[in-house]
Design a protein around this motif. Structure first.
Motif, PDB file in Angstrom:
ATOM      1  N   GLY A 122      37.331 -10.359 -21.090  1.00 40.10           N
ATOM      2  CA  GLY A 122      36.071 -10.470 -20.358  1.00 40.10           C
ATOM      3  C   GLY A 122      35.958  -9.545 -19.168  1.00 40.10           C
ATOM      4  O   GLY A 122      35.090  -9.739 -18.308  1.00 40.10           O
ATOM      5  N   ILE A 123      36.815  -8.530 -19.095  1.00 42.08           N
ATOM      6  CA  ILE A 123      36.770  -7.573 -17.992  1.00 42.08           C
ATOM      7  C   ILE A 123      35.907  -6.391 -18.401  1.00 42.08           C
ATOM      8  O   ILE A 123      36.087  -5.819 -19.479  1.00 42.08           O
ATOM      9  CB  ILE A 123      38.185  -7.105 -17.617  1.00 42.08           C
ATOM     10  CG1 ILE A 123      39.031  -8.302 -17.165  1.00 42.08           C
ATOM     11  CG2 ILE A 123      38.135  -6.040 -16.522  1.00 42.08           C
ATOM     12  CD1 ILE A 123      40.490  -7.972 -16.938  1.00 42.08           C
ATOM     13  N   LYS A 124      34.989  -6.014 -17.525  1.00 42.02           N
ATOM     14  CA  LYS A 124      34.091  -4.900 -17.817  1.00 42.02           C
ATOM     15  C   LYS A 124      34.885  -3.607 -17.944  1.00 42.02           C
ATOM     16  O   LYS A 124      35.676  -3.255 -17.073  1.00 42.02           O
ATOM     17  CB  LYS A 124      33.033  -4.778 -16.723  1.00 42.02           C
ATOM     18  CG  LYS A 124      31.951  -3.760 -16.999  1.00 42.02           C
ATOM     19  CD  LYS A 124      30.970  -3.645 -15.831  1.00 42.02           C
ATOM     20  CE  LYS A 124      30.212  -4.935 -15.631  1.00 42.02           C
ATOM     21  NZ  LYS A 124      29.183  -4.810 -14.562  1.00 42.02           N
ATOM     22  N   GLN A 125      34.665  -2.891 -19.064  1.00 42.71           N
ATOM     23  CA  GLN A 125      35.389  -1.664 -19.328  1.00 42.71           C
ATOM     24  C   GLN A 125      34.546  -0.416 -19.076  1.00 42.71           C
ATOM     25  O   GLN A 125      35.054   0.591 -18.597  1.00 42.71           O
ATOM     26  CB  GLN A 125      35.882  -1.651 -20.786  1.00 42.71           C
ATOM     27  CG  GLN A 125      36.868  -2.758 -21.105  1.00 42.71           C
ATOM     28  CD  GLN A 125      38.157  -2.641 -20.316  1.00 42.71           C
ATOM     29  OE1 GLN A 125      38.939  -1.714 -20.524  1.00 42.71           O
ATOM     30  NE2 GLN A 125      38.370  -3.561 -19.393  1.00 42.71           N
ATOM     31  N   SER A 126      33.274  -0.502 -19.430  1.00 43.02           N
ATOM     32  CA  SER A 126      32.423   0.682 -19.252  1.00 43.02           C
ATOM     33  C   SER A 126      30.965   0.257 -19.200  1.00 43.02           C
ATOM     34  O   SER A 126      30.588  -0.806 -19.686  1.00 43.02           O
ATOM     35  CB  SER A 126      32.628   1.683 -20.399  1.00 43.02           C
ATOM     36  OG  SER A 126      32.228   1.112 -21.642  1.00 43.02           O
ATOM     37  N   VAL A 127      30.162   1.113 -18.583  1.00 45.83           N
ATOM     38  CA  VAL A 127      28.717   0.894 -18.484  1.00 45.83           C
ATOM     39  C   VAL A 127      28.025   2.165 -18.945  1.00 45.83           C
ATOM     40  O   VAL A 127      28.350   3.270 -18.483  1.00 45.83           O
ATOM     41  CB  VAL A 127      28.302   0.563 -17.032  1.00 45.83           C
ATOM     42  CG1 VAL A 127      26.791   0.402 -16.935  1.00 45.83           C
ATOM     43  CG2 VAL A 127      29.002  -0.704 -16.553  1.00 45.83           C
ATOM     44  N   GLY A 128      27.100   2.032 -19.877  1.00 51.96           N
ATOM     45  CA  GLY A 128      26.413   3.194 -20.423  1.00 51.96           C
ATOM     46  C   GLY A 128      25.316   3.719 -19.505  1.00 51.96           C
ATOM     47  O   GLY A 128      25.089   3.205 -18.402  1.00 51.96           O
TER      48      GLY A 128
END
Length: 269
Positions: free
Chosen positions: A210-216
């Motif tokens: 549930g850890i954010k890896q990337s944002v487009g």
């Protein structure tokens, strides 16, 4: 800036099993669809058409009050294969579990997300629905071009709900994605709509914990997300079920995006 988070991100991402989390399709690309399936509780989405009292008189207390948009809607029920029930078309998402044995049905005490609605009549209806459904005693489906589900409650009242095939029935499995929706729409070019206004979205990737890896990158979103109503000034992160069409209509996307749940909601001032 005022934050209104209705459910934990962990629940939405599926990293923790919690009571009240909604279910989702298998996280797979669209596979071969069955040519014909029988009508079951799980194969169709059920929309309330008529409610009757114990004396078979129309019971209008279950009609959804009109919204500011003026669009007509009715209480909707979804039954998943893992025996979860979800109520939509109201303000919050109402969730619980169910079991059947023959024509008998048992629905658990229901829980709801905690989004406040300006329509007090809608909020009251939501509470009444959450109290009524656990009183269901029997169910029966009458098959046909538009199948009808009849739920009977203790005391003799009943609901008749019209069925339409779920997206899973029509298109197979879905892919789960997360989209952040900007608080304001922007002007965009659309061949069929002059002076079009589009949502701005960007995809968010999470890992298994549930850890954010990337944002487009932000992009214009030219279609609509089924089950989602954009509100100006509200930023949302949405969990989406994305279905893929085998046959794509002209001027349409090959994807059908359906709201699974809102992970985050934030009023941006």
């Amino acid at each position: 800036m005022l934050s209104l988070k209705s459910l934990s991100v962990a629940c939405a991402l599926g990293t923790t099993v919690l009571m009240g989390c909604t279910t989702h399709s298998a996280d797979l690309k669209n596979t071969e669809k069955p040519s014909k399936t029988s009508v079951t509780l799980q194969s169709h989405h059920w929309e309330l058409q008529q409610a009757l009292t114990a004396h078979s008189a129309p019971d209008n207390q279950w009609k959804v009050p009109s919204s500011n948009e003026g669009s007509a809607r009715a209480i909707g029920l979804n039954f998943s294969a893992d025996q979860r029930i979800n109520v939509d078309r109201l303000c919050n998402s109402i969730m619980g579990s169910y079991s059947t044995q023959g024509e008998q049905i048992k629905i658990s005490r229901l829980a709801a997300t905690m989004m406040a609605c300006s329509n007090t009549a809608l909020m009251q209806l939501e509470q009444n629905v959450a109290q009524q459904l656990p009183k269901a005693k029997t169910w029966k489906i009458t098959d046909g071009p538009a199948p009808i589900l009849e739920l009977k409650f203790e005391g003799g009242a009943s609901w008749q709900l019209k069925g339409t095939p779920t997206h899973e029935t029509l298109y197979g499995n879905s892919q789960r994605i997360f989209l952040e929706v900007a608080p304001q729409k922007v002007a965009c070019s659309h061949p069929l709509t002059p002076n079009a206004q589009c949502m701005r979205v960007r995809e968010i990737q999470y890992n298994g914990q549930g850890i954010k890896q990337s944002v487009g990158e932000w992009q214009n979103y030219y279609g609509s997300i089924e089950g989602y109503q954009h509100q100006a000034g509200v930023r949302n992160v949405l969990r989406i079920k994305r279905f893929t069409r085998d046959q794509v209509p002209a001027d349409a996307s090959k994807y059908i995006d359906v709201l699974d749940m809102a992970v985050e909601s934030e009023i941006v001032r």
